[in-house]
Design an enzyme around this catalytic site. Sequence first.
Site, PDB file in Angstrom:
ATOM      1  N   GLU A   1       1.083  -1.028   0.184  1.00 33.53           N
ATOM      2  CA  GLU A   1      -0.139  -0.058  -0.189  1.00 33.53           C
ATOM      3  C   GLU A   1       0.990   1.036  -0.014  1.00 33.53           C
ATOM      4  OE1 GLU A   1      -2.850  -0.683  -1.285  1.00 33.53           O
ATOM      5  OE2 GLU A   1      -4.174  -0.608  -0.033  1.00 33.53           O
TER       6      GLU A   1
ATOM      7  N   THR B   1      -5.306   7.262  -5.625  1.00 32.69           N
ATOM      8  CA  THR B   1      -4.922   7.227  -3.995  1.00 32.69           C
ATOM      9  C   THR B   1      -4.535   8.446  -3.365  1.00 32.69           C
ATOM     10  OG1 THR B   1      -6.024   4.957  -3.613  1.00 32.69           O
ATOM     11  CG2 THR B   1      -5.021   6.034  -1.656  1.00 32.69           C
TER      12      THR B   1
HETATM   13  N1  HSE Z   1      -7.940   5.384   3.875  1.00 35.45           N
HETATM   14  C1  HSE Z   1      -7.549   5.128   2.056  1.00 35.45           C
HETATM   15  C2  HSE Z   1      -7.933   6.403   1.500  1.00 35.45           C
HETATM   16  C3  HSE Z   1      -7.934   4.295   1.599  1.00 35.45           C
HETATM   17  O1  HSE Z   1      -9.025   7.307   1.270  1.00 35.45           O
HETATM   18  O2  HSE Z   1      -7.258   7.462   0.859  1.00 35.45           O
HETATM   19  C4  HSE Z   1      -7.462   4.012   0.393  1.00 35.45           C
HETATM   20  O3  HSE Z   1      -8.440   3.128  -0.613  1.00 35.45           O
END
Ligand code: HSE
Length: 308
Positions: free
Chosen positions: A129, A182
């Site tokens: 991630e 993201t």
């Molecule tokens: N919590 C993360 C965001 C999840 O919202 O940036 C990304 O899938």
Amino acid sequence: MNNEIRVFCPATIANISCGFDVLGVSLDAVGDEMVIRKKSGKGITISKLEGQDLPMETHLNVAGVAGMALLEKADHAGGFDIEIYKKIKAGSGIGSSAASAAGAVWAMNELLGKPFSKLQLVQFAMEGEKLASGVAHADNVAPALFGGFTLVRSYQPLDIVPIASPSELFATVIHPQIEVKTADSRKILKTNITLKEGIRQWGNLGGLIAGLFTNDYELIGRSLEDHIVEPVRSMLIPGFDQVKSEAIKAGALGGGISGSGPSIFTFSKGQDTAEKVAKSMKEVYEHIGVDYDVHVSNINTAGVKAIH
Ligand code: HSE
């Protein structure tokens, strides 16, 4: 012990409105497949990657990076080869990178005789991630590995709490065909919130978790509120307000942005309602001329699993 395993790697909805970076849930109806096999040479190779245009170099691929994090801690002289069959689109907001990272580490752990706990697997997968978004968030990889709903109670130290899944809860997810990275959708967020905003958010987060544990569908619905992230990110999503309001008119309990978007999720009680909600969401995009994918799914309580 087997030398090869094929796995289903579920899509996930992160944040779930009021739980930015801490809440997530695993889906059943959409996910990738991967084949992982032991090899005698050291390190990790990615020999096949179908369905998406993503890097195959180990250090640039989330499965490769997560797998290397595991290998560094494993008592294993050899390495692994990975085949990835993507069904989840990158940048869709339903945990594409998490599925690959979680699938790789779960499968390697199985092939090594399960030396690592699920919590350790989450830590390895978080490295993937970090590569994908710049931040090692766990709200997609934790539900992908534990199954069901999970809460990241703490990042330091990492503490993952599995949360109950009411049996009649269904998710409807619509993905307008645009890609939102993201990393980009994190950059636009403010970094401070007021006490008033905090109070609203943690009231809803507590309410959502209480609703999930007590099968209180109405409480789940009214807790799906986010006054911090949603107002900012929804500007990147075509027709967001209309999709959400039509879904609620069609019977959805509530909804919001799936992960960092652009997918929009809603929860409903029962599959029939979730299908009606899907229809109402599709109609909005058909009317405004946006291409979409839609998924109706029950909650996947197993997480990544072996398939044949
Ligand atoms: N919590 C993360 C965001 C999840 O919202 O940036 C990304 O899938």
